[in-house]
Scaffold this motif. Structure first.
Motif, mmCIF file in Angstrom:
data_model
loop_
_atom_site.group_PDB
_atom_site.id
_atom_site.type_symbol
_atom_site.label_atom_id
_atom_site.label_comp_id
_atom_site.label_asym_id
_atom_site.label_seq_id
_atom_site.Cartn_x
_atom_site.Cartn_y
_atom_site.Cartn_z
ATOM 1 N N GLY A 7 -7.205 -29.426 -10.295
ATOM 2 C CA GLY A 7 -6.706 -30.028 -11.590
ATOM 3 C C GLY A 7 -7.414 -31.391 -12.005
ATOM 4 N N MET A 8 -6.565 -32.191 -12.897
ATOM 5 C CA MET A 8 -7.008 -33.371 -13.280
ATOM 6 C C MET A 8 -6.382 -34.372 -12.588
ATOM 7 N N VAL A 9 -7.352 -35.540 -12.154
ATOM 8 C CA VAL A 9 -6.775 -36.489 -11.442
ATOM 9 C C VAL A 9 -7.698 -37.839 -11.961
ATOM 10 N N GLN A 10 -7.047 -38.875 -11.575
ATOM 11 C CA GLN A 10 -7.794 -40.230 -11.702
ATOM 12 C C GLN A 10 -8.726 -40.564 -10.504
ATOM 13 N N ALA A 11 -9.679 -41.418 -10.862
ATOM 14 C CA ALA A 11 -10.681 -41.829 -9.864
ATOM 15 C C ALA A 11 -9.787 -42.696 -8.821
ATOM 16 N N GLY A 12 -10.348 -42.258 -7.491
ATOM 17 C CA GLY A 12 -9.671 -43.060 -6.369
ATOM 18 C C GLY A 12 -8.490 -42.313 -5.600
ATOM 19 N N THR A 13 -8.014 -41.023 -6.235
ATOM 20 C CA THR A 13 -6.848 -40.341 -5.921
ATOM 21 C C THR A 13 -7.424 -39.153 -5.066
ATOM 22 N N SER A 14 -6.408 -38.310 -4.506
ATOM 23 C CA SER A 14 -6.952 -37.265 -3.607
ATOM 24 C C SER A 14 -6.489 -35.973 -4.206
ATOM 25 N N LEU A 15 -7.227 -34.943 -3.915
ATOM 26 C CA LEU A 15 -6.661 -33.374 -4.036
ATOM 27 C C LEU A 15 -6.896 -32.552 -2.692
ATOM 28 N N LYS A 16 -6.207 -31.483 -2.751
ATOM 29 C CA LYS A 16 -6.596 -30.825 -1.495
ATOM 30 C C LYS A 16 -6.656 -29.462 -2.054
ATOM 31 N N VAL A 35 -20.414 -36.539 -0.174
ATOM 32 C CA VAL A 35 -19.340 -36.399 0.239
ATOM 33 C C VAL A 35 -18.850 -36.524 1.548
ATOM 34 N N LYS A 36 -19.631 -37.052 2.238
ATOM 35 C CA LYS A 36 -19.479 -37.705 3.638
ATOM 36 C C LYS A 36 -18.406 -38.758 3.720
ATOM 37 N N GLY A 37 -17.587 -38.666 4.750
ATOM 38 C CA GLY A 37 -16.606 -39.997 4.721
ATOM 39 C C GLY A 37 -15.214 -39.788 3.693
ATOM 40 N N ARG A 38 -15.503 -38.999 2.667
ATOM 41 C CA ARG A 38 -14.400 -38.714 1.666
ATOM 42 C C ARG A 38 -13.879 -37.549 1.753
ATOM 43 N N PHE A 39 -14.464 -36.307 2.086
ATOM 44 C CA PHE A 39 -14.084 -35.073 2.030
ATOM 45 C C PHE A 39 -13.932 -34.407 3.670
ATOM 46 N N THR A 40 -12.915 -33.755 3.758
ATOM 47 C CA THR A 40 -12.637 -33.137 5.095
ATOM 48 C C THR A 40 -12.381 -31.443 4.990
ATOM 49 N N LYS A 73 -3.793 -18.349 9.145
ATOM 50 C CA LYS A 73 -3.308 -17.912 7.685
ATOM 51 C C LYS A 73 -4.535 -17.636 6.739
ATOM 52 N N SER A 74 -5.769 -17.052 7.524
ATOM 53 C CA SER A 74 -7.095 -16.800 6.754
ATOM 54 C C SER A 74 -7.141 -17.860 5.551
ATOM 55 N N THR A 75 -7.072 -19.243 5.949
ATOM 56 C CA THR A 75 -6.999 -20.183 4.781
ATOM 57 C C THR A 75 -8.110 -21.147 5.137
ATOM 58 N N VAL A 76 -8.851 -21.764 4.330
ATOM 59 C CA VAL A 76 -9.821 -22.702 4.598
ATOM 60 C C VAL A 76 -9.482 -23.977 3.415
ATOM 61 N N TYR A 77 -9.373 -25.152 3.728
ATOM 62 C CA TYR A 77 -9.163 -26.211 2.716
ATOM 63 C C TYR A 77 -10.069 -27.087 2.687
ATOM 64 N N LEU A 78 -10.255 -27.817 1.749
ATOM 65 C CA LEU A 78 -10.907 -29.180 1.411
ATOM 66 C C LEU A 78 -10.149 -30.090 0.998
ATOM 67 N N GLN A 79 -10.067 -31.409 1.860
ATOM 68 C CA GLN A 79 -9.312 -32.377 1.523
ATOM 69 C C GLN A 79 -10.114 -33.265 1.034
ATOM 70 N N MET A 80 -9.845 -33.637 -0.278
ATOM 71 C CA MET A 80 -11.039 -34.674 -1.177
ATOM 72 C C MET A 80 -10.186 -36.040 -1.409
ATOM 73 N N ASP A 81 -10.672 -36.970 -0.857
ATOM 74 C CA ASP A 81 -10.116 -38.275 -0.921
ATOM 75 C C ASP A 81 -11.198 -39.106 -1.956
ATOM 76 N N PRO A 91 -15.548 -39.714 -10.695
ATOM 77 C CA PRO A 91 -15.885 -38.946 -11.705
ATOM 78 C C PRO A 91 -16.847 -37.838 -11.623
ATOM 79 N N GLU A 92 -17.860 -38.268 -10.762
ATOM 80 C CA GLU A 92 -19.120 -37.429 -10.430
ATOM 81 C C GLU A 92 -18.711 -36.091 -9.549
ATOM 82 N N ASP A 93 -17.540 -36.102 -8.904
ATOM 83 C CA ASP A 93 -16.997 -35.069 -8.287
ATOM 84 C C ASP A 93 -16.515 -33.790 -9.207
ATOM 85 N N THR A 94 -16.437 -34.289 -10.643
ATOM 86 C CA THR A 94 -15.895 -33.200 -11.593
ATOM 87 C C THR A 94 -16.947 -31.974 -11.408
#
Length: 122
Positions: A10-19, A64-69, A76-84, A88-91
């Motif tokens: 999705g589209m988010v602002q810098a400093g926020t999170s997505l999973k 991404v070390k220290g920010r992504f997990t 559930k045959s599912t893998v996740y990426l938690q991005m905190d 902007p360079e993560d786009t």
């Protein structure tokens, strides 16, 4: 064969999170290592994070070390990426990938999803 479908971009602002989530279907009884890659406009696809089948071994790109997990739920045959603390360079388009050499999070991946767009604004 295994099929991979990503969601959560999705589209988010810098400093926020997505999973992000990636659900596998098909031959999910086979053990796979899973990973997330990304490709920004005009750049090559790059490794972001990987996890072994057991979940005990993980690997991250320095950017991404220290920010992504990365973590997984094999039931559930599912893998996740938690991005905190997104920047902007993560786009990029984020791709889920799988490989049958399941103990090592890095290496050559054989199966790919279609990708999900992540856009981070200032």
């Amino acid at each position: 064969q295994v099929q991979l479908v990503e969601s959560g971009g999705g589209m988010v602002q810098a400093g926020t999170s997505l999973k992000l989530a990636c659900v596998a279907s098909g031959r999910t009884f086979i053990r796979y290592a899973k990973a997330w890659f990304r490709q920004a406009p005009g750049k090559e696809r790059e490794f972001v994070a990987g996890v072994s089948w057991s979940g005990l071994a993980t690997s991250y790109a320095d950017s991404v070390k220290g920010r992504f997990t990365i973590f997984r739920d094999n039931a559930k045959s599912t893998v996740y990426l938690q991005m905190d603390s997104l920047r902007p360079e993560d786009t990029a388009i984020y791709y889920c990938a799988a490989k049958t050499s399941y103990n090592e999070p890095r290496g050559k991946y054989d199966y790919w999803g279609q990708g999900t767009q992540v856009t981070v604004s200032e």
